[in-house]
Design an enzyme around this catalytic site. Structure first.
Site, PDB file in Angstrom:
ATOM      1  CG  ASP A 250      -4.962   2.508   5.184  1.00  0.00           C
ATOM      2  OD1 ASP A 250      -5.581   3.588   5.240  1.00  0.00           O
ATOM      3  OD2 ASP A 250      -4.769   1.915   4.105  1.00  0.00           O
TER       4      ASP A 250
ATOM      5  CE1 TYR B  56       3.808  -6.752   4.433  1.00  0.00           C
ATOM      6  CE2 TYR B  56       3.358  -9.031   5.033  1.00  0.00           C
ATOM      7  CZ  TYR B  56       3.381  -8.023   4.088  1.00  0.00           C
ATOM      8  OH  TYR B  56       2.981  -8.289   2.802  1.00  0.00           O
TER       9      TYR B  56
ATOM     10  CG  ASP C  35      -1.998  -1.044   1.169  1.00  0.00           C
ATOM     11  OD1 ASP C  35      -2.394  -1.417   0.051  1.00  0.00           O
ATOM     12  OD2 ASP C  35      -2.432  -1.505   2.239  1.00  0.00           O
TER      13      ASP C  35
ATOM     14  NE  ARG D  51      -4.977  -2.342   3.393  1.00  0.00           N
ATOM     15  CZ  ARG D  51      -5.972  -2.121   2.539  1.00  0.00           C
ATOM     16  NH1 ARG D  51      -7.101  -1.575   2.960  1.00  0.00           N
ATOM     17  NH2 ARG D  51      -5.838  -2.425   1.258  1.00  0.00           N
TER      18      ARG D  51
END
Length: 294
Positions: free
Chosen positions: A88, A74, A46, A181
Site C-alpha cells: 500500500d 470495495y 487499514d 492490497r
C-alpha cells in the site's frame, strides 16, 4: 416514542471511517460517545483506507461470528509500476518498472475480471495475523523475515471502473479475510510491472451500505434513532427468524429447547415483541439456544 439509549439497547452501528485513523480509534471514540464499554467491530480497515465499519454495541458483541459470512465490497485504486513492502502507499518501494506503459487497457480489465473465483492468497507480511504469538506487522517492522501461510479466499465479483495508466480503478466483492492490497500485488505481477494499492474504500458489507453510515464525530446518543443504527433484532436479517410468544420467550431465556416447525437446520434468530431473545441453532428437530440476550 424515542428508542432507549445504547446503555439498554443493543445493536449495530454503521460508521464511515476516514483515512488516517485506525479502526481501533473509531471503536474507542464510539465507546466514549455512547458511554458504552462493550463495543467491537466485525473487521478492521487499514489506516489509509476509508469506508464501512460495523460496530456491535453492548451484548450484541457476542454475535460477531455471524457477520463473518457476509461478503465485503470495495472500491479500490492500484498504482502500476511500483511495488511496496506493505503493498500500500505507506510502505517502502521494493521494485519499480515502466512496463505498464505498454499495457492495453483491455488486457488490464481482463486480468481484473479473471480474479473471480476461489484462490489461495499469500497474505501480506504487514498484516495483523499472528506468527508465534506476535503480530506479523510487528515482526516485519522489526526487520524479521515473515512468511505467512496462504489463506483460502473467494472473489465473488471484480471489474475495472477506470483505466488511467498507471492507475487502475476497480471494484471487488470478496469473502471475509481477503486482502485487497494483496490482490493488487498479484495483479501487478501478473501484468508484468508490479503494483501496490493506492486507495481503498469499503462500500458495503453484506446488506449494509456505507451510504447509511455515520461519521465517527457524529456518533452520540441520538445515533440510535438514525439510519446508521440497526436494533439487534433487525441486524441479522440474512438469518431465518422466529417470533416467540411469552411462554416460549421465557423457556428460551432459561435455556430450554423449543421444537422446530420445519426441517430447518442451522442458526436462527429468536425475537419477542421486537427484541432479540437469543441466537439459537436448529438441530435434530429442536431449537437450541446458543446465545441468550437479557
Amino acid at each position: 416514542m424515542s428508542m432507549p439509549s445504547p446503555k439498554t439497547e443493543i445493536g449495530l452501528l454503521l460508521v464511515d471511517k476516514p483515512a488516517g485513523v485506525t479502526s481501533h480509534a473509531v471503536v474507542a471514540a464510539a465507546r466514549r460517545a455512547l458511554d458504552e464499554r462493550r463495543i467491537g467491530h466485525t473487521g478492521t480497515l487499514d489506516p489509509f483506507a476509508t469506508g464501512l465499519l460495523l460496530l456491535l454495541v453492548g451484548a450484541f458483541t457476542r454475535a460477531t461470528e455471524h457477520f463473518h459470512v457476509l461478503p465485503k465490497t470495495y472500491a479500490a485504486v492500484m498504482r502500476l509500476g511500483v511495488e511496496t513492502d506493505t503493498e500500500d502507499p505507506s510502505g517502502a518501494v521494493v521494485s519499480s518498472s515502466e512496463a505498464w506503459r505498454d499495457l492495453d487497457p483491455a488486457a488490464v480489465a481482463s486480468e481484473v475480471a479473471g480474479l473471480v473465483g476461489d484462490h489461495e492468497q499469500v497474505l501480506p507480511a504487514f498484516s495483523a495475523k499472528r506468527v508465534g504469538g506476535a503480530r506479523a506487522y510487528d515482526l516485519a517492522r522489526s526487520g524479521e523475515a515473515v512468511e505467512l501461510p496462504a489463506a483460502s479466499i473467494t472473489v465473488h465479483a471484480a471489474r475495472v471502473t477506470d483505466v488511467s495508466l498507471p492507475e487502475v480503478s476497480f471494484e471487488v466483492q470478496v469473502s471475509t479475510g481477503t486482502y485487497i492490497r494483496s490482490l493488487a500485488r498479484d495483479l501487478g505481477r501478473a501484468l508484468g510491472c508490479g503494483a501496490h494499492l493506492s486507495s481503498l474504500r469499503r462500500t458495503a458489507i453484506g446488506p449494509f451500505a456505507v451510504a447509511e453510515a455515520v461519521a465517527p464525530e457524529a456518533i452520540g446518543p441520538a445515533t440510535v434513532n438514525g439510519p446508521a443504527w440497526r436494533s439487534a433484532a433487525a441486524a441479522l436479517e440474512w438469518l431465518p427468524r422466529r417470533a416467540l410468544d411469552e411462554s416460549e420467550a421465557s423457556d428460551v431465556r432459561h435455556g430450554r429447547f423449543l421444537p422446530t416447525r420445519s426441517e430447518q437446520e442451522g442458526p436462527i434468530v429468536l425475537v419477542h415483541e421486537g427484541r432479540l431473545v437469543a441466537i439459537a441453532e436448529a438441530v435434530e428437530g429442536n431449537i437450541r439456544p446458543r446465545k441468550v440476550f437479557a
